[in-house]
Write an enzyme that holds these catalytic residues in place. Structure first.
Site, PDB file in Angstrom:
ATOM      1  N   CYS A 122      -2.279   1.811  26.671  1.00 48.25           N
ATOM      2  CA  CYS A 122      -2.522   3.126  27.252  1.00 48.25           C
ATOM      3  C   CYS A 122      -3.714   3.004  28.192  1.00 48.25           C
ATOM      4  CB  CYS A 122      -2.781   4.152  26.156  1.00 48.25           C
ATOM      5  SG  CYS A 122      -2.639   5.871  26.730  1.00 48.25           S
ATOM      6  N   CYS A 124      -6.008   5.806  28.484  1.00 47.15           N
ATOM      7  CA  CYS A 124      -6.970   6.885  28.220  1.00 47.15           C
ATOM      8  C   CYS A 124      -8.366   6.382  27.864  1.00 47.15           C
ATOM      9  CB  CYS A 124      -6.441   7.827  27.149  1.00 47.15           C
ATOM     10  SG  CYS A 124      -6.177   7.060  25.531  1.00 47.15           S
ATOM     11  N   CYS A 132      -4.025   9.709  30.103  1.00 52.61           N
ATOM     12  CA  CYS A 132      -3.264   8.495  29.823  1.00 52.61           C
ATOM     13  C   CYS A 132      -2.545   7.918  31.041  1.00 52.61           C
ATOM     14  CB  CYS A 132      -2.255   8.772  28.711  1.00 52.61           C
ATOM     15  SG  CYS A 132      -3.017   9.340  27.176  1.00 52.61           S
ATOM     16  N   LYS A 197       5.161  11.229  19.616  1.00 51.98           N
ATOM     17  CA  LYS A 197       3.718  11.467  19.559  1.00 51.98           C
ATOM     18  C   LYS A 197       3.449  12.921  19.927  1.00 51.98           C
ATOM     19  CE  LYS A 197      -0.668   9.694  21.402  1.00 51.98           C
ATOM     20  NZ  LYS A 197      -1.281   8.699  22.311  1.00 51.98           N
ATOM     21  N   ARG A 207     -10.841  10.367  19.035  1.00 48.34           N
ATOM     22  CA  ARG A 207     -11.447  10.456  20.364  1.00 48.34           C
ATOM     23  C   ARG A 207     -12.929  10.156  20.330  1.00 48.34           C
ATOM     24  NH1 ARG A 207      -7.581  15.622  21.886  1.00 48.34           N
ATOM     25  NH2 ARG A 207      -5.693  14.353  22.105  1.00 48.34           N
ATOM     26  N   ARG A 219      -3.424  17.244  26.764  1.00 45.59           N
ATOM     27  CA  ARG A 219      -2.309  16.306  26.932  1.00 45.59           C
ATOM     28  C   ARG A 219      -0.964  16.939  26.599  1.00 45.59           C
ATOM     29  NH1 ARG A 219      -6.051  11.764  24.125  1.00 45.59           N
ATOM     30  NH2 ARG A 219      -7.169  11.115  26.001  1.00 45.59           N
ATOM     31  N   GLU A 235      13.562  11.912  22.034  1.00 44.74           N
ATOM     32  CA  GLU A 235      12.583  10.917  22.466  1.00 44.74           C
ATOM     33  C   GLU A 235      12.867   9.561  21.805  1.00 44.74           C
ATOM     34  OE1 GLU A 235      10.143  10.876  24.584  1.00 44.74           O
ATOM     35  OE2 GLU A 235       9.531  12.945  25.000  1.00 44.74           O
ATOM     36  N   LYS A 250       3.840   9.936  15.107  1.00 44.28           N
ATOM     37  CA  LYS A 250       2.402  10.230  15.050  1.00 44.28           C
ATOM     38  C   LYS A 250       2.170  11.709  15.325  1.00 44.28           C
ATOM     39  CE  LYS A 250      -1.916   8.987  17.399  1.00 44.28           C
ATOM     40  NZ  LYS A 250      -2.533   8.239  18.529  1.00 44.28           N
ATOM     41  N   SER A 276      -6.440   9.770  12.566  1.00 39.53           N
ATOM     42  CA  SER A 276      -7.860   9.927  12.257  1.00 39.53           C
ATOM     43  C   SER A 276      -8.183  11.221  11.535  1.00 39.53           C
ATOM     44  CB  SER A 276      -8.671   9.843  13.553  1.00 39.53           C
ATOM     45  OG  SER A 276      -8.286  10.860  14.474  1.00 39.53           O
ATOM     46  N   TYR A 315      -6.266   3.718   8.873  1.00 44.01           N
ATOM     47  CA  TYR A 315      -7.646   3.269   8.695  1.00 44.01           C
ATOM     48  C   TYR A 315      -7.934   2.954   7.233  1.00 44.01           C
ATOM     49  CZ  TYR A 315      -7.479   5.486  13.210  1.00 44.01           C
ATOM     50  OH  TYR A 315      -7.097   5.835  14.485  1.00 44.01           O
TER      51      TYR A 315
END
Length: 327
Positions: A122, A124, A132, A197, A207, A219, A235, A250, A276, A315
């Site tokens: 990407c 971004c 992006c 997404k 971010r 976005r 998609e 996501k 996140s 994570y």
């Protein structure tokens, strides 16, 4: 005692941990997990992300320690996000040969050649405006962006990336990248597409970690509306047709219905991205003593596998792999 009623004693298969394990339908292993890494320029840098306790921005000199720790607990794949010092309008740092992700990829492959390196593809993190793709009059130029994204993918593959993971949500990004990789001789490099997404509020802490907050607007013109289900299937189908080898949904936790729908509609591996915001909420609750963190996290990831995810990007990967190893 129940008279004149025939009923099933389902509890017979729940009488002990050994019995429950014997008939368990869904299980977790370290092989299910992908661990994200945020790589920054400089030396001796290990900055904890304030909104994501336990997650760090690290410089290249910390990579060996990090990769060794992951290897020891059985994590076999990492996703790389680059955080460059310098940004510009067209995200040059994403596709230069010595970009931060390219350098990190080479170093990881030198440390542990068998560690799978997945490159987030990407712009971004590299653009001064935080979007992006290429901006003209505060609008994303879809087709112009595809050229730079394809160049980024080829650069990452040249550096040694095992998997290309485009997350930009431009129309046609999978076919553009597939054609570019094939033309450059990387016909065996798979594409793990961020096919589904959503324009989600769960991305806030990321971010902070990736320094990728848009400098204007949002976005929503290229990421999906959280209210839409059928669009996700469209998609996903498009990306499969264009040559995607794996599909990411996501976020994960609030979109398990979408994970299942996409799983049922396709025949390639599905990746759930435990993002996140999902991580930060659990960490905050655990930090306040409101939940049993380990128990809740394991239940959460079991639900993602049960919903149809083949892999989980999170994570928590290192923690979960450690818990599984020590169980």
């Amino acid at each position: 005692m129940v008279d004149n009623i025939t009923f099933r004693r389902h509890r017979r298969l729940r009488t002990s941990e050994a019995m429950r394990a014997l008939v368990r339908e869904t299980s977790l292993s370290a092989d299910d997990f992908i661990y994200p890494l945020f790589i920054v320029e400089g030396e001796n840098v290990k900055n904890e992300v304030t909104s994501m306790p336990g997650v760090f921005q690290i410089s290249l000199d910390y990579l060996e320690t990090e990769i060794e720790e992951l290897h020891q607990v059985g994590i076999r794949a990492v996703m790389l996000f680059g955080v460059p010092n310098e940004k510009d309008e067209v995200g040059t740092g994403a596709y230069i040969d010595e970009g931060i992700v390219q350098q990190a990829t080479k170093k990881i492959k030198a440390i542990h050649p068998e560690m799978l390196v997945i490159a987030d593809t990407c712009l971004c993190e590299y653009t001064s405006h935080g979007h992006c793709g290429v901006i003209h009059d505060e609008n994303i130029d879809n087709d112009e962006s595809l050229k730079l994204l394809a160049e980024t993918a080829v650069s990452q593959a040249k550096a040694g990336a095992d998997i290309i993971a485009p997350s930009n949500m431009m129309d046609g990004f999978v076919i553009a990248i597939r054609q570019a990789l094939d033309a450059a001789g990387f016909t065996t490099i798979p594409i793990m597409s961020y096919a589904v997404k959503y324009a989600s509020s769960f991305y806030g802490p990321f971010r902070d970690a990736a320094d990728s907050t848009p400098q204007f607007g949002d976005r929503k013109t290229y990421q999906m509306d959280p209210a839409n289900r059928r669009e996700a299937l469209k998609e996903a189908a498009t990306d499969v047709e264009e040559g995607a080898d794996m599909l990411i949904v996501k976020p994960a936790l609030a979109y398990l219905d979408i994970v299942r729908e996409v799983k049922n509609a396709t025949n390639i591996p599905i990746v759930a991205y435990n993002v996140s915001g999902e991580y930060a909420m659990v960490k905050a609750a655990a930090g306040n003593g409101w939940i049993d963190e380990k128990s809740l996290v394991m239940e959460m990831f079991t639900s993602m596998k049960r919903a149809g995810a083949d892999l989980i990007l999170t994570y928590y990967a290192k923690d979960v792999a450690t818990w599984l190893k020590n169980n």
